[in-house]
Write an enzyme that holds these catalytic residues in place. Structure first.
Site, short mmCIF file in Angstrom:
data_model
loop_
_atom_site.label_atom_id
_atom_site.label_comp_id
_atom_site.label_asym_id
_atom_site.label_seq_id
_atom_site.Cartn_x
_atom_site.Cartn_y
_atom_site.Cartn_z
CE LYS A 116 1.12 7.94 67.80
NZ LYS A 116 2.03 8.95 68.32
CD GLU A 200 -2.31 1.08 65.69
OE1 GLU A 200 -2.96 1.48 66.65
OE2 GLU A 200 -2.15 1.74 64.64
CG HIS A 235 5.17 7.68 58.45
ND1 HIS A 235 4.13 6.90 58.01
CD2 HIS A 235 6.27 6.89 58.46
CE1 HIS A 235 4.58 5.68 57.77
NE2 HIS A 235 5.86 5.65 58.02
NE ARG A 296 0.95 18.97 68.49
CZ ARG A 296 0.76 18.80 67.19
NH1 ARG A 296 0.09 19.71 66.51
NH2 ARG A 296 1.20 17.73 66.57
#
Length: 675
Positions: A116, A200, A235, A296
């Site tokens: 990421k 973040e 999540h 994917r």
């Protein structure tokens, strides 16, 4: 087109790929573990090869065995599905080295987007908007905490190599940062073998909107519009829909262009999804930020298929075979609205704990499997209801793999029609065995926030009052179902012999029978009285209702309580009785008092595992004095951490397991002695 492919996956996605391959005349090879020897995906393929033990690390992650199976069976290509090895660059590279086509992006693209933090640096270079945060390599706790304070709380800690909602923690206060970081890194290391994280700014009312992209080896890339995946728990996605409600054509085009730019920046080939965080700004428009790219096919790809009419697995096979994209951007149009519900074995009222067990009853609404109507080749004529499942009635949900049972997909001319069809389809989905989230999903669909498209990733928490611990069916209607089912079963045994009748007829007076019912920890007695004139009265507590019942077949009954008529379905498995009606469902136990005469109350000093899993940590030791609600143990199940707390005040008398031990559901973790 390939002649034979191996599907390096299991469950519904393996069945889904096999379905398209069969339609295209492509032979398929399944791989399976010990636990999956009789699984549906094994039967769905032309051949099957055993690759190891039940745990994923012993089978579906053993890529050397998978490659050997592909070569031994003469497969030309490997489809990885999603999860497992689907985003493993080493596996993609090994396929090429073995002379096999990896039906997915090149290893370089997987590597570029697999981290990421690295992906966000790349996206920054490509001018794709990013959420403010720290995406570097320094993972010292003190440094990361300082970065969080610079960004300002709340922040989100995310596993750099993560996905599927694992390895993510929201932190609202500086004093909670270290503990959240440690937990996040533990989960990331266990799930992905890498504990690197990024930090973040937490967008306070974020929407999760993703763009489906597709690239080919000729250098072309298109986007097949967006999906809104904002409804999440822990999540992880719960409901997904396309197109995103409230999305303007201008913003759709801008996000699509950003997604294509992200894909082209890494030379992307095949199916991929670029995920964005979006937040509403003052004029109602959306500001969006790049989150990550999944290299994917996504779990939720069916909603894109429903609104575009294209089979994305077919696109994967054609593109992997070197063909150009089947359609150009100008040929792609949105038709109607589609919603997908993930049907999972879990208990929403117990913080979504995963559940295991045999699917003793598994009944679906009228539907098609995997594709649109068989006779509808026009791309704008999808099936109203579709079910993608990899299990059948009688199969078991095991602790080794993801808890998803199936995906329920509906399509409508507009969102209102899609919502109505989803509600009806969920109503007619009947599962008895492990806990499931079907009733919870139906409550989400009924909630004001979802029905009016007031969406963000905290929707479930915002609507908690109407989503959790809600009785799905009135107890008296469930009792009526028990009585109706008993009467129908007895009537079915009657013969022309009048002595075989079981209607309770008496020469003088009436007859009364009792039904001992257990709902959770509460005991109820329902009565069914037959009056001298043959009329029936149903009693529950101090209330009574005039009662009548008529069997409709297949467990369905028409029942009347006073002047109200209901249609219900009753399924029985041993003492378990599940009653399904228009407003919901309720599961009871019908108790034989004689059979349970010797039962005693549960030992109040035992703390047991709520699900099968591995002990990660004990937070108290023998001799420690603990308070009610104090965390005592941490377990890992299906790659998620679950904290187990003290049910009451007491002293830890004995710890029954060691860290790292596997514990079955109901296993005694430790014993508490009263103070």
């Amino acid at each position: 087109m390939f002649k034979k492919i191996l599907i390096a996956n299991r469950g519904e996605i393996a069945c889904r790929v096999a379905e398209t391959a069969r339609r295209l005349g492509v032979l398929t090879v399944a791989v399976y573990s010990d636990a999956d020897a009789q699984a549906q995906h094994v039967l769905a393929c032309d051949e099957a090869v055993h690759i190891g033990g039940s745990a994923a690390k012993d089978s579906y992650l053993q890529w050397q065995r998978i490659l050997a199976a592909a070569q031994a069976t003469g497969a030309q290509a490997v489809h990885p599905g999603y999860g497992f090895l689907s985003e493993n660059e080493d596996f993609a590279r090994a396929c090429a080295e073995a002379g096999l086509v990896f039906i997915g992006p090149p290893p370089s693209a997987i590597a570029a987007m697999g981290s990421k933090s690295a992906a966000k640096s790349l996206m920054e270079t490509a001018d794709v908007p990013l959420v403010p945060g720290y995406h570097g390599n320094n993972n010292e706790p003190a440094f990361l905490k300082a970065q969080a304070e610079r960004i300002d709380f709340p922040v989100l800690i995310k596993a750099s190599a993560g996905g599927g909602g694992r390895g993510m923690r929201r932190v609202d206060r500086a004093e909670d940062f270290e503990a959240a970081l440690a937990s996040c890194q533990r989960e990331a290391a266990a799930s992905f073998g890498n504990d690197h994280v990024l930090v973040e700014r937490y967008v306070t009312r974020p929407r999760h909107i993703e763009i489906q992209v597709f690239g080919d080896s000729q250098g072309d890339c298109v986007y097949l519009f967006e999906r809104d995946c904002s409804v999440q728990r822990r999540h992880q996605k719960v409901l997904e829909e396309a197109p995103a409600p409230g999305m303007s054509a201008e913003r759709r085009a801008e996000m699509g262009a950003a997604a294509v730019a992200a894909a082209k920046a890494v030379g992307y080939v095949g199916a991929g999804t670029v995920e964005f965080i979006a937040e509403e700004i003052n004029d109602g428009d959306l500001r969006f930020y790049f989150m990550e790219m999944n290299t994917r096919l996504q779990v939720e790809h069916p909603v894109t298929e429903a609104i575009t009419g294209f089979d994305l697995v077919e696109w994967q096979l054609r593109v992997a075979g070197g063909e150009p994209l089947p359609a150009r951007q100008a040929e792609l149009k949105i038709h109607g609205h589609a919603i997908e519900a993930r049907i999972c074995a879990e208990n929403p009222d117990a913080n979504f704990l995963p559940a295991t067990g045999t699917l003793q009853v598994l009944r679906w609404p009228e539907h098609v499997s995997f594709r649109r109507n068989a006779d509808a080749e026009r791309f704008h004529d999808p099936a109203p209801v579709r079910v993608d499942a990899g299990v059948r009635e009688g199969d078991a949900i095991s602790p080794y793999y993801d808890s998803m049972i199936a995906k329920l997909i509906v399509w409508g001319e507009d969102r209102a029609q899609a919502l109505a069809r989803l509600d009806s389809a969920l109503r007619d989905t009947h599962i008895v065995g492990p806990h499931s989230n079907v009733a919870f999903l139906r409550r989400v669909v009924h909630s004001t926030a979802f029905s009016t498209a007031d969406l963000d990733t905290a929707l479930i928490e915002r609507e908690r009052a109407v989503l959790f611990d809600i009785a799905g069916l009135p107890l008296e209607l469930a009792a009526a179902g028990v009585a109706a089912h008993a009467l129908a079963s007895e009537t079915a045994l009657e013969t022309p012999d009048p002595w075989s009748r079981r209607d309770g007829w008496r020469i003088h007076g009436g007859a009364r029978r009792h039904f001992d019912l257990e709902l959770g920890s509460t005991h109820h007695v329902a009565t069914l009285a037959r009056l001298h004139d043959g009329a029936l009265l149903l009693g529950l507590g101090s209330q009574t209702w005039r009662f009548a019942a008529r069997p409709l077949g297949a467990g369905r009954h028409e029942v009347r309580l006073d002047d109200q008529r209901f249609t219900i379905t009753v399924h029985t498995v041993g003492e378990r009785v599940a009653v399904f009606g228009a407003t919901g469902s309720l599961e009871l136990r019908e108790i034989d008092p004689i059979a349970h005469a010797g039962d005693s109350a549960a030992d109040a000093g035992r703390l047991t595992a709520p699900m099968p899993g591995k002990v990660i940590a004990f937070l108290a030791q023998a001799g420690d004095v603990v308070k009610k609600g104090q965390p005592l143990a941490v377990m890992e199940a299906m790659k998620m951490e679950h904290t187990i707390s003290a049910p009451r005040d007491g002293t830890v008398a004995e710890v029954m397991y060691a860290i790292g031990d596997q514990v079955s559901e109901g296993g005694e973790l430790l014993r508490l002695a009263a103070d």
